[in-house]
Design a protein around this motif. Structure first.
Motif, mmCIF file in Angstrom:
data_model
loop_
_atom_site.group_PDB
_atom_site.id
_atom_site.type_symbol
_atom_site.label_atom_id
_atom_site.label_comp_id
_atom_site.label_asym_id
_atom_site.label_seq_id
_atom_site.Cartn_x
_atom_site.Cartn_y
_atom_site.Cartn_z
ATOM 1 N N SER A 111 0.814 -1.218 0.000
ATOM 2 C CA SER A 111 0.000 0.000 0.000
ATOM 3 C C SER A 111 0.845 1.264 0.000
ATOM 4 O O SER A 111 0.326 2.360 -0.237
ATOM 5 N N ILE A 112 2.158 1.129 0.221
ATOM 6 C CA ILE A 112 3.025 2.310 0.214
ATOM 7 C C ILE A 112 2.959 3.030 -1.129
ATOM 8 O O ILE A 112 3.071 4.261 -1.200
ATOM 9 N N GLU A 113 2.749 2.265 -2.202
ATOM 10 C CA GLU A 113 2.629 2.871 -3.533
ATOM 11 C C GLU A 113 1.503 3.897 -3.563
ATOM 12 O O GLU A 113 1.615 4.949 -4.204
ATOM 13 N N HIS A 114 0.413 3.603 -2.867
ATOM 14 C CA HIS A 114 -0.767 4.468 -2.900
ATOM 15 C C HIS A 114 -0.708 5.562 -1.838
ATOM 16 O O HIS A 114 -1.516 6.498 -1.877
ATOM 17 N N LEU A 115 0.229 5.463 -0.905
ATOM 18 C CA LEU A 115 0.395 6.504 0.104
ATOM 19 C C LEU A 115 1.327 7.616 -0.361
ATOM 20 O O LEU A 115 1.324 8.715 0.203
ATOM 21 N N LEU A 116 2.143 7.320 -1.391
ATOM 22 C CA LEU A 116 3.003 8.351 -1.963
ATOM 23 C C LEU A 116 2.162 9.448 -2.615
ATOM 24 O O LEU A 116 1.053 9.205 -3.095
ATOM 25 N N THR A 117 2.726 10.647 -2.674
ATOM 26 C CA THR A 117 2.125 11.730 -3.451
ATOM 27 C C THR A 117 2.674 11.649 -4.870
ATOM 28 O O THR A 117 3.886 11.758 -5.076
ATOM 29 N N TRP A 118 1.792 11.446 -5.844
ATOM 30 C CA TRP A 118 2.210 11.297 -7.241
ATOM 31 C C TRP A 118 2.014 12.635 -7.954
ATOM 32 O O TRP A 118 0.892 13.102 -8.129
ATOM 33 N N HIS A 119 3.134 13.238 -8.345
ATOM 34 C CA HIS A 119 3.140 14.572 -8.938
ATOM 35 C C HIS A 119 3.124 14.459 -10.462
ATOM 36 O O HIS A 119 4.033 13.853 -11.047
ATOM 37 N N PRO A 120 2.134 15.037 -11.146
ATOM 38 C CA PRO A 120 2.158 15.048 -12.616
ATOM 39 C C PRO A 120 3.382 15.812 -13.116
ATOM 40 O O PRO A 120 3.794 16.812 -12.504
ATOM 41 N N VAL A 121 3.966 15.345 -14.221
ATOM 42 C CA VAL A 121 5.182 15.983 -14.723
ATOM 43 C C VAL A 121 5.070 16.268 -16.212
ATOM 44 O O VAL A 121 4.318 15.612 -16.939
ATOM 45 N N ALA A 122 5.858 17.252 -16.635
ATOM 46 C CA ALA A 122 5.965 17.640 -18.036
ATOM 47 C C ALA A 122 7.399 18.094 -18.271
ATOM 48 O O ALA A 122 8.123 18.425 -17.316
ATOM 49 N N PRO A 123 7.851 18.116 -19.528
ATOM 50 C CA PRO A 123 9.202 18.613 -19.795
ATOM 51 C C PRO A 123 9.409 20.004 -19.199
ATOM 52 O O PRO A 123 8.548 20.879 -19.309
ATOM 53 N N GLY A 124 10.551 20.181 -18.550
ATOM 54 C CA GLY A 124 10.858 21.442 -17.887
ATOM 55 C C GLY A 124 10.631 21.414 -16.391
ATOM 56 O O GLY A 124 11.099 22.310 -15.677
ATOM 57 N N ASP A 125 9.935 20.399 -15.886
ATOM 58 C CA ASP A 125 9.813 20.267 -14.435
ATOM 59 C C ASP A 125 11.156 19.837 -13.850
ATOM 60 O O ASP A 125 11.846 18.981 -14.410
ATOM 61 N N PHE A 126 11.495 20.423 -12.716
ATOM 62 C CA PHE A 126 12.764 20.120 -12.046
ATOM 63 C C PHE A 126 12.472 19.847 -10.578
ATOM 64 O O PHE A 126 11.767 20.616 -9.917
ATOM 65 N N PHE A 127 13.035 18.745 -10.076
ATOM 66 C CA PHE A 127 12.822 18.332 -8.686
ATOM 67 C C PHE A 127 14.171 18.036 -8.034
ATOM 68 O O PHE A 127 14.979 17.294 -8.596
ATOM 69 N N TYR A 128 14.378 18.592 -6.846
ATOM 70 C CA TYR A 128 15.528 18.211 -6.028
ATOM 71 C C TYR A 128 15.039 17.205 -4.993
ATOM 72 O O TYR A 128 14.001 17.411 -4.350
ATOM 73 N N ILE A 129 15.800 16.106 -4.848
ATOM 74 C CA ILE A 129 15.400 15.023 -3.951
ATOM 75 C C ILE A 129 16.430 14.915 -2.822
ATOM 76 O O ILE A 129 17.505 14.334 -3.003
ATOM 77 N N PRO A 130 16.141 15.490 -1.659
ATOM 78 C CA PRO A 130 17.084 15.360 -0.545
ATOM 79 C C PRO A 130 17.202 13.911 -0.080
ATOM 80 O O PRO A 130 16.286 13.097 -0.281
ATOM 81 N N ALA A 131 18.320 13.578 0.530
ATOM 82 C CA ALA A 131 18.451 12.272 1.174
ATOM 83 C C ALA A 131 17.293 12.072 2.147
ATOM 84 O O ALA A 131 16.743 13.036 2.695
ATOM 85 N N ASN A 132 16.894 10.804 2.326
ATOM 86 C CA ASN A 132 15.828 10.397 3.251
ATOM 87 C C ASN A 132 14.426 10.626 2.698
ATOM 88 O O ASN A 132 13.438 10.361 3.389
ATOM 89 N N THR A 133 14.325 11.115 1.447
ATOM 90 C CA THR A 133 13.023 11.337 0.818
ATOM 91 C C THR A 133 12.590 10.069 0.091
ATOM 92 O O THR A 133 13.276 9.601 -0.822
ATOM 93 N N VAL A 134 11.467 9.505 0.462
ATOM 94 C CA VAL A 134 10.956 8.309 -0.208
ATOM 95 C C VAL A 134 10.387 8.728 -1.566
ATOM 96 O O VAL A 134 9.639 9.705 -1.670
ATOM 97 N N HIS A 135 10.760 7.970 -2.610
ATOM 98 C CA HIS A 135 10.382 8.393 -3.955
ATOM 99 C C HIS A 135 10.304 7.209 -4.912
ATOM 100 O O HIS A 135 10.836 6.127 -4.636
ATOM 101 N N ALA A 136 9.660 7.446 -6.048
ATOM 102 C CA ALA A 136 9.578 6.460 -7.129
ATOM 103 C C ALA A 136 9.316 7.217 -8.422
ATOM 104 O O ALA A 136 8.399 8.043 -8.483
ATOM 105 N N ILE A 137 10.114 6.950 -9.443
ATOM 106 C CA ILE A 137 9.882 7.532 -10.764
ATOM 107 C C ILE A 137 8.846 6.671 -11.475
ATOM 108 O O ILE A 137 8.984 5.445 -11.541
ATOM 109 N N GLY A 138 7.807 7.302 -12.004
ATOM 110 C CA GLY A 138 6.755 6.564 -12.675
ATOM 111 C C GLY A 138 7.106 6.191 -14.103
ATOM 112 O O GLY A 138 8.193 6.508 -14.617
ATOM 113 N N ALA A 139 6.182 5.517 -14.768
ATOM 114 C CA ALA A 139 6.380 5.080 -16.149
ATOM 115 C C ALA A 139 6.249 6.257 -17.110
ATOM 116 O O ALA A 139 5.596 7.263 -16.813
#
Length: 276
Positions: free
Chosen positions: A116-144
């Motif tokens: 269920s952790i997959e569904h507890l994550l916040t899934w952010h819509p993305v488009a070219p030009g979006d930039f994200f910094y991911i600090p250590a300790n941040t739980v994450h997953a890149i989508g398809a």
């Protein structure tokens, strides 16, 4: 001027979530899913790793430790902070970063075990030009359906919390121990990058990253007084007399070795020596 090649050697990394057809200028061997293109870090800048990442399926739900945590564990400075510049996104593509609501360690472990952790994550819509910094300790997953450029600390420590039933090792004890079960602060860590503009993307403390259109301004040049990495996005750039095209990454001993095209766009990156 050095006689060594400026262009960094590349390494294709097969991944179950990769793609067997890659966008130009990359090509995948027939029948092989390539998920990552690595540029081997030069000896003069060993602390940074640049990758292209292409996904046909979601990556595992994962987390990386900080330098302080790996030092405390007795394995030296091997923390991993990273950032992503989205260069391609299929309709509906998303990145899972942080959680919709706070989770304690017990709840996170239980969610990782039952999926269920997959569904507890916040899934952010993305488009070219979006930039994200991911600090250590941040739980994450890149989508398809995502293509991105990743600039990261040169560490390969990844703790998988959940992998959609794929037969790969999980690291629940280590992963839960370093994970922050909290929201991702989008206003702090996300930027929108204009395709043909100059913009500071990361200002330390571990590394610097700038997008420059044409030649860098004096202010940008002052942030890169010595060795750096040059990543063309649009148009060729010359490094040490060698043409580097988009899809490449080059080492420059200094900005004096780089000739920028007036209509070109590239990324500049370097580590911060005091980023402990």
């Amino acid at each position: 001027m050095s006689s060594a090649r400026a262009a960094l050697p590349t390494r294709q990394v097969e991944k179950p979530w990769g793609k067997d057809v890659l966008p130009a200028p990359f090509t995948a061997p027939e029948g092989v899913r390539i998920g990552e293109i690595w540029f081997e870090p030069p000896a003069a800048l060993p602390d940074l790793l640049v990758k292209y990442i292409f996904t046909s399926e979601a990556l595992s739900v994962q987390v990386h430790p900080s330098d302080a945590q790996t030092i405390a564990k007795g394995i030296g400075r091997q923390g991993k902070e990273e950032c992503w510049l989205i260069i391609a996104a299929e309709p509906g593509a998303t990145l899972g970063i942080g959680f919709d609501s706070d989770l304690d360690e017990a709840a996170m472990r239980a969610a990782a075990l039952d999926g269920s952790i997959e569904h507890l994550l916040t899934w952010h819509p993305v488009a070219p030009g979006d930039f994200f910094y991911i600090p250590a300790n941040t739980v994450h997953a890149i989508g398809a359906g995502v293509g991105l450029i990743e600039v990261q600390q040169n560490s390969d420590i990844t703790y998988r919390l959940y992998d959609y039933g794929r037969p790969r090792e999980l690291h629940l004890d280590d992963g839960v121990a370093v994970s922050k079960g909290e929201r991702y602060v989008l206003d702090r860590w996300h930027k929108t990058v204009a395709p043909h503009g100059s913009q500071q993307l990361v200002d330390g403390p571990l590394f610097l990253l700038d997008q420059v259109a044409g030649a860098p301004s004096p202010e940008v040049a002052a942030r890169y007084p010595a060795a750096l990495l040059v990543i063309p996005r649009e148009g060729d750039v010359e490094v040490g007399g060698e043409a580097i095209a988009p899809g490449g990454c080059a080492f420059a001993a200094s900005l004096a070795d780089v000739r920028f095209a007036d209509n070109g766009v590239c990324l500049l990156a370097r580590g911060c020596a005091d980023g402990a």
